[in-house]
Design a protein around this motif. Structure first.
Motif, PDB file in Angstrom:
ATOM      1  N   TRP A   1       0.836  -1.341  -0.045  1.00 44.63           N
ATOM      2  CA  TRP A   1      -0.051  -0.138  -0.004  1.00 44.63           C
ATOM      3  C   TRP A   1       0.983   1.273  -0.055  1.00 44.63           C
ATOM      4  O   TRP A   1       0.486   2.332  -0.663  1.00 44.63           O
ATOM      5  CB  TRP A   1      -0.878  -0.170   1.322  1.00 44.63           C
ATOM      6  N   VAL A   2       1.784   1.113   0.834  1.00 48.62           N
ATOM      7  CA  VAL A   2       2.614   2.477   0.682  1.00 48.62           C
ATOM      8  C   VAL A   2       3.453   2.717  -0.529  1.00 48.62           C
ATOM      9  O   VAL A   2       3.624   3.971  -1.037  1.00 48.62           O
ATOM     10  CB  VAL A   2       3.978   2.200   1.926  1.00 48.62           C
ATOM     11  N   SER A   3       3.881   1.620  -0.958  1.00 49.61           N
ATOM     12  CA  SER A   3       4.559   1.750  -2.505  1.00 49.61           C
ATOM     13  C   SER A   3       3.731   2.424  -3.598  1.00 49.61           C
ATOM     14  O   SER A   3       3.938   3.132  -4.377  1.00 49.61           O
ATOM     15  CB  SER A   3       5.494   0.376  -2.943  1.00 49.61           C
ATOM     16  N   TRP A   4       2.526   1.720  -3.574  1.00 52.47           N
ATOM     17  CA  TRP A   4       1.444   2.202  -4.439  1.00 52.47           C
ATOM     18  C   TRP A   4       1.052   3.706  -4.177  1.00 52.47           C
ATOM     19  O   TRP A   4       0.917   4.425  -4.970  1.00 52.47           O
ATOM     20  CB  TRP A   4       0.455   1.206  -4.570  1.00 52.47           C
ATOM     21  N   GLY A   5       0.987   4.018  -2.871  1.00 55.30           N
ATOM     22  CA  GLY A   5       0.637   5.478  -2.644  1.00 55.30           C
ATOM     23  C   GLY A   5       1.661   6.355  -3.119  1.00 55.30           C
ATOM     24  O   GLY A   5       1.248   7.472  -3.550  1.00 55.30           O
TER      25      GLY A   5
ATOM     26  N   ALA B   1       3.304  10.454  -7.176  1.00 55.87           N
ATOM     27  CA  ALA B   1       4.441  10.779  -7.973  1.00 55.87           C
ATOM     28  C   ALA B   1       3.503  11.101  -9.463  1.00 55.87           C
ATOM     29  O   ALA B   1       3.953  11.785 -10.154  1.00 55.87           O
ATOM     30  CB  ALA B   1       5.444   9.526  -8.242  1.00 55.87           C
ATOM     31  N   ALA B   2       2.514  10.052  -9.712  1.00 60.78           N
ATOM     32  CA  ALA B   2       1.858  10.259 -11.127  1.00 60.78           C
ATOM     33  C   ALA B   2       0.767  11.625 -11.098  1.00 60.78           C
ATOM     34  O   ALA B   2       0.836  12.248 -12.174  1.00 60.78           O
ATOM     35  CB  ALA B   2       0.911   9.094 -11.405  1.00 60.78           C
ATOM     36  N   LEU B   3       0.667  12.101  -9.642  1.00 61.18           N
ATOM     37  CA  LEU B   3      -0.350  13.185  -9.860  1.00 61.18           C
ATOM     38  C   LEU B   3       0.413  14.478  -9.876  1.00 61.18           C
ATOM     39  O   LEU B   3       0.083  15.519 -10.262  1.00 61.18           O
ATOM     40  CB  LEU B   3      -0.951  13.137  -8.445  1.00 61.18           C
TER      41      LEU B   3
ATOM     42  N   VAL C   1       8.821  13.597  -8.103  1.00 57.56           N
ATOM     43  CA  VAL C   1       8.554  12.333  -8.574  1.00 57.56           C
ATOM     44  C   VAL C   1       9.561  11.289  -8.567  1.00 57.56           C
ATOM     45  O   VAL C   1       9.540  10.206  -8.391  1.00 57.56           O
ATOM     46  CB  VAL C   1       8.357  12.566 -10.115  1.00 57.56           C
ATOM     47  N   LEU C   2      11.236  11.897  -8.678  1.00 58.98           N
ATOM     48  CA  LEU C   2      12.253  10.956  -8.464  1.00 58.98           C
ATOM     49  C   LEU C   2      12.470  10.258  -7.114  1.00 58.98           C
ATOM     50  O   LEU C   2      12.506   8.962  -7.025  1.00 58.98           O
ATOM     51  CB  LEU C   2      13.462  12.082  -8.924  1.00 58.98           C
ATOM     52  N   LEU C   3      12.180  11.207  -6.024  1.00 55.55           N
ATOM     53  CA  LEU C   3      12.306  10.554  -4.721  1.00 55.55           C
ATOM     54  C   LEU C   3      11.124   9.642  -4.390  1.00 55.55           C
ATOM     55  O   LEU C   3      11.310   8.663  -3.667  1.00 55.55           O
ATOM     56  CB  LEU C   3      12.364  11.766  -3.826  1.00 55.55           C
ATOM     57  N   LEU C   4       9.929  10.163  -4.794  1.00 58.51           N
ATOM     58  CA  LEU C   4       8.478   9.055  -4.555  1.00 58.51           C
ATOM     59  C   LEU C   4       8.994   7.987  -5.247  1.00 58.51           C
ATOM     60  O   LEU C   4       8.518   6.623  -4.627  1.00 58.51           O
ATOM     61  CB  LEU C   4       7.416   9.838  -5.024  1.00 58.51           C
TER      62      LEU C   4
END
Length: 227
Positions: free
Chosen positions: A28-32, A37-39, A71-74
């Motif tokens: 769940w954390v990784s998908w979050g 990042a996509a937003l 985006v890179l960090l997330l």
């Protein structure tokens, strides 16, 4: 002869009862992180393009390099969490930190210079007769030069919009006053009507009109060419 074993079709119980919970947490954390990042990408595109010249949209999302760093960090930390200690996750994390330092080093360097050697003040100098717009004077002083600009801004709270180009712009040498002294304004402006402004600077006094729907102005200043 060996005896046949009895197959147990019951529910499988892992050796560590927490394994499934940790995996679910990491999932769940990784998908979050991937979703956030996509937003950021469309938000940064909208903030940079900003066709309506919204002030807070530009302040929050009008920085493409900061968005790229986010985006890179997330994405990097999301991959590392998903890897659950596997070697490829550590490799992704190392690459993420290396690329992040490439982004952060110049930003921290120039940010420190600006923080210790420059000051920026902003104040409202006039309000339109109908109360829908205001003129904002921004003074930016460094050890080497200064710049003053005047922009027109709507009075709509978080939905405030601002003219993309300043109505007036003056640059020159630093103010010789001591620490804490206030520099006198080298440019002035006042409303002559609901959508017209009288601007006084080194070129004299001129009338500038603006459109509240598009925030376009009839005579924007050229800060590079002093006018």
């Amino acid at each position: 002869m060996p005896q046949p074993t009895v197959l147990d079709f019951g529910e499988f119980a892992p050796a560590d009862p927490w394994d499934l919970q940790v995996a679910r947490w990491r999932l769940w954390v990784s998908w979050g992180m991937f979703g956030l990042a996509a937003l950021i990408v469309p938000a940064a595109v909208l903030g940079t393009w900003n066709p309506g010249n919204y002030l807070y949209l530009a302040l929050l999302f009008g920085h493409p390099w900061a968005a790229a760093l986010g985006v890179l960090l997330l994405a990097g930390f999301g991959c590392n969490i998903r890897a659950d200690g596997k070697p490829w996750g550590q490799s992704v994390l190392a690459v993420t930190w290396a690329l992040a330092l490439v982004f952060l080093a110049p930003a921290l360097f120039f940010g420190a210079i600006r923080f210790f050697s420059a000051s920026e003040t902003e104040r409202t100098i006039a309000v339109s007769p109908d109360g829908r717009a205001e003129l904002v004077l921004t003074s930016y002083d460094t050890m080497h030069d200064f710049k003053q600009t005047i922009v027109v801004r709507t009075r709509a709270g978080v939905f405030s919009r601002q003219s993309h180009e300043p109505l007036a712009c003056v640059t020159g040498v630093p103010f010789p006053g001591g620490e804490g002294s206030e520099r006198p304004s080298d440019v002035e402006a006042r409303f002559a009507g609901e959508s017209t402004v009288l601007v006084t600077d080194h070129r004299g006094t001129r009338e500038v009109s603006f459109d509240l729907r598009t925030m376009a102005t009839s005579g924007p200043a050229n800060c590079q060419g002093q006018g």
